[in-house]
Design an enzyme around this catalytic site. Structure first.
Site, PDB file in Angstrom:
ATOM      1  NE  ARG A 157      48.307  -2.311 -21.006  1.00 15.17           N
ATOM      2  CZ  ARG A 157      48.237  -2.685 -22.292  1.00 15.17           C
ATOM      3  NH1 ARG A 157      48.764  -3.833 -22.669  1.00 15.17           N
ATOM      4  NH2 ARG A 157      47.644  -1.924 -23.180  1.00 15.17           N
ATOM      5  CE  LYS A 210      55.337 -11.018   1.290  1.00 15.74           C
ATOM      6  NZ  LYS A 210      54.692 -11.376   0.080  1.00 15.74           N
ATOM      7  CG  ASP A 214      56.361 -18.617  -4.397  1.00 12.79           C
ATOM      8  OD1 ASP A 214      57.367 -18.010  -4.000  1.00 12.79           O
ATOM      9  OD2 ASP A 214      55.193 -18.263  -4.126  1.00 12.79           O
ATOM     10  CE1 TYR A 226      50.278 -15.005   1.736  1.00 10.62           C
ATOM     11  CE2 TYR A 226      49.945 -14.739  -0.621  1.00 10.62           C
ATOM     12  CZ  TYR A 226      49.864 -14.246   0.666  1.00 10.62           C
ATOM     13  OH  TYR A 226      49.363 -12.991   0.877  1.00 10.62           O
TER      14      TYR A 226
HETATM   15  N1  PLP Z   1      54.291 -16.461  -2.495  1.00  8.97           N
HETATM   16  C1  PLP Z   1      54.637 -16.510  -1.205  1.00  8.97           C
HETATM   17  C2  PLP Z   1      55.444 -17.664  -0.701  1.00  8.97           C
HETATM   18  C3  PLP Z   1      54.224 -15.500  -0.332  1.00  8.97           C
HETATM   19  O1  PLP Z   1      54.565 -15.564   0.957  1.00  8.97           O
HETATM   20  C4  PLP Z   1      53.444 -14.437  -0.850  1.00  8.97           C
HETATM   21  C5  PLP Z   1      52.972 -13.353   0.036  1.00  8.97           C
HETATM   22  O2  PLP Z   1      53.140 -13.402   1.231  1.00  8.97           O
HETATM   23  C6  PLP Z   1      53.105 -14.436  -2.201  1.00  8.97           C
HETATM   24  C7  PLP Z   1      53.557 -15.455  -3.006  1.00  8.97           C
HETATM   25  C8  PLP Z   1      52.249 -13.350  -2.792  1.00  8.97           C
HETATM   26  O3  PLP Z   1      52.986 -12.194  -2.980  1.00  8.97           O
HETATM   27  P1  PLP Z   1      52.304 -10.740  -3.143  1.00  8.97           P
HETATM   28  O4  PLP Z   1      51.706 -10.397  -1.829  1.00  8.97           O
HETATM   29  O5  PLP Z   1      53.469  -9.893  -3.549  1.00  8.97           O
HETATM   30  O6  PLP Z   1      51.280 -10.851  -4.212  1.00  8.97           O
END
Ligand code: PLP
Length: 392
Positions: A58, A208, A183, A111
């Site tokens: 961890r 992704k 992000d 998101y």
């Molecule tokens: N940020 C974006 C732009 C996303 O498209 C996603 C998920 O689709 C996330 C964050 C969240 O990622 P996770 O599903 O790995 O927690």
């Protein structure tokens, strides 16, 4: 040659370092929860940080660290901190800076679960968020309050591909001493280096494109050491560390990121142009198209456009549903960044948890379909779309 001057693909393949245990060529999966100490003094020294080494997964694990070294290098960051998911990475980055009674400014197109994390979950702990159109720097300025401590941006934004000018937004945010967290999941470090554009934190859902194969959930945050330290502490305290196996899969994925992104990008542009000209499609939301409002900024701050974008069906929600039922090659699934093409309906799927008024504010329509364009032959993806559109 200075190693930092080497190309992206070379760094993706070599930045983890050549030295591996037992002369292994590929970094092994250190599938262990804990590490033994030679004697009591060794254990005490490791806990006191008097000696380097590993204590407990961890806190740190060699497979995870090799993966972090590669991503930090690709991002031009001093450090990277890997998380168990993209959402955990966002939470960790923001919670490392914000306390109860403080405020953050965020883009208003995000998101779906990020909207909920900022607007509901963090609000329960006394951290308030204002959601504004960050493609307009003046909207950011107007939202800053005396207790504002961070700016959260998603660019390109999910699912409308709205683009925020990272240089302009970071400059403005730094005038108010805000931590700028970006992000860049849709862009990847291959097409966008947020730290070079002024951000303090660049993060990605590695589920992704970085993983790329659709077989591990994860997130990663890159920053200068002074910013990454508290984020790493938050990860350790919250237990939001990735599993060694997932770090191994993500490290494998990142090695081919550059190669995959070139093909994803090429295919996405071909598909977007096809959709743009199709009478059953009323609008394509993709910064890769010249007509898109974000195109000029995207060209300036990205070296490619990515492969995930949305479009509106002229026939409304029913047409969108029928389209999804007519596909043969593509997969009807949420997520993006996989090798193959995925298609889904944001209003009832990825963004279903977002309240309707916020959905409208985000510019998310009931007739919107989101596509992640994969690595198949572009002609086959287009033919699949054509057949599905014919059946609407
Ligand atoms: N940020 C974006 C732009 C996303 O498209 C996603 C998920 O689709 C996330 C964050 C969240 O990622 P996770 O599903 O790995 O927690």
């Amino acid at each position: 040659m200075d190693a930092s001057q080497r190309g992206f693909m070379t760094r993706a393949l070599h930045a983890e370092g050549h030295e591996k245990p037992y002369h292994a060529h590929t970094m092994p999966i250190f599938q262990t929860s804990t590490f033994y100490f030679d004697d009591a003094e060794h254990g005490a020294d490791l806990f006191a940080k008097r000696r380097p080494g590993h204590i407990y997964t961890r806190i740190g694990n060699p497979t995870v660290e090799a993966y972090e070294r590669v991503v930090a290098n690709l991002e031009g960051a001093e450090e990277a901190v890997a998380f168990s998911s993209g959402m955990a990475a966002i939470f960790g980055a923001l919670m490392s800076r914000l306390r109860a009674g403080e405020h953050l400014v965020s883009g208003d197109t995000l998101y779906g679960p990020s909207v909920n994390l900022l607007g509901q979950t963090m609000a329960r702990f006394g951290i308030e968020a204002s959601f504004v159109d960050t493609s307009d720097p003046e909207a950011i300025r107007a939202a800053v309050r005396p207790n504002t401590r961070a700016l959260f941006l998603e660019t390109p934004a999910n699912p409308t591909c709205r683009i925020t000018d990272l240089q302009a937004a970071s400059k403005l945010a730094h005038e108010h001493d805000l931590l700028v967290v970006v992000d860049g999941t849709f862009a990847t470090p291959y097409f966008q280096r947020a730290l070079d554009l002024g951000a303090d934190v660049s993060l990605h859902s590695t589920t992704k494109f970085i993983n790329g194969h659709g077989d591990a959930v994860g997130g990663i945050v890159s920053a200068r050491a002074e910013v990454a330290g508290p984020i790493r502490k938050f990860r350790t305290d919250a237990g939001a560390c990735p599993a060694p196996m997932d770090a191994f899969l993500n490290l494998r994925g990142v090695r081919t990121l550059g190669l995959r992104m070139e093909r994803h990008n090429e295919n996405a542009l071909a598909v977007a142009h096809f959709l743009q000209d199709h009478p059953q499609v009323s609008r394509v939301y993709f910064h890769g198209l010249e007509a898109d409002p974000g195109h000029a900024v995207a060209r300036r701050q990205m070296s490619g456009f990515g492969a995930t974008f949305s479009f509106d069906m002229a026939g409304g929600y029913d047409a969108a549903r029928r389209l999804l039922e007519g596909i043969e090659v593509m997969t009807l699934a949420v997520s993006l960044g996989t090798l193959d093409t995925l298609i889904q309906h944001p209003a009832s799927m990825t963004h279903a948890s977002v309240p309707e008024d916020i959905m409208r504010q985000q510019g998310l329509t009931p007739e919107m379909v989101r596509i992640h364009v994969g690595l198949e032959e572009a002609d086959d993806i287009i033919a699949d779309l054509q057949t599905a559109l014919d059946g609407v």
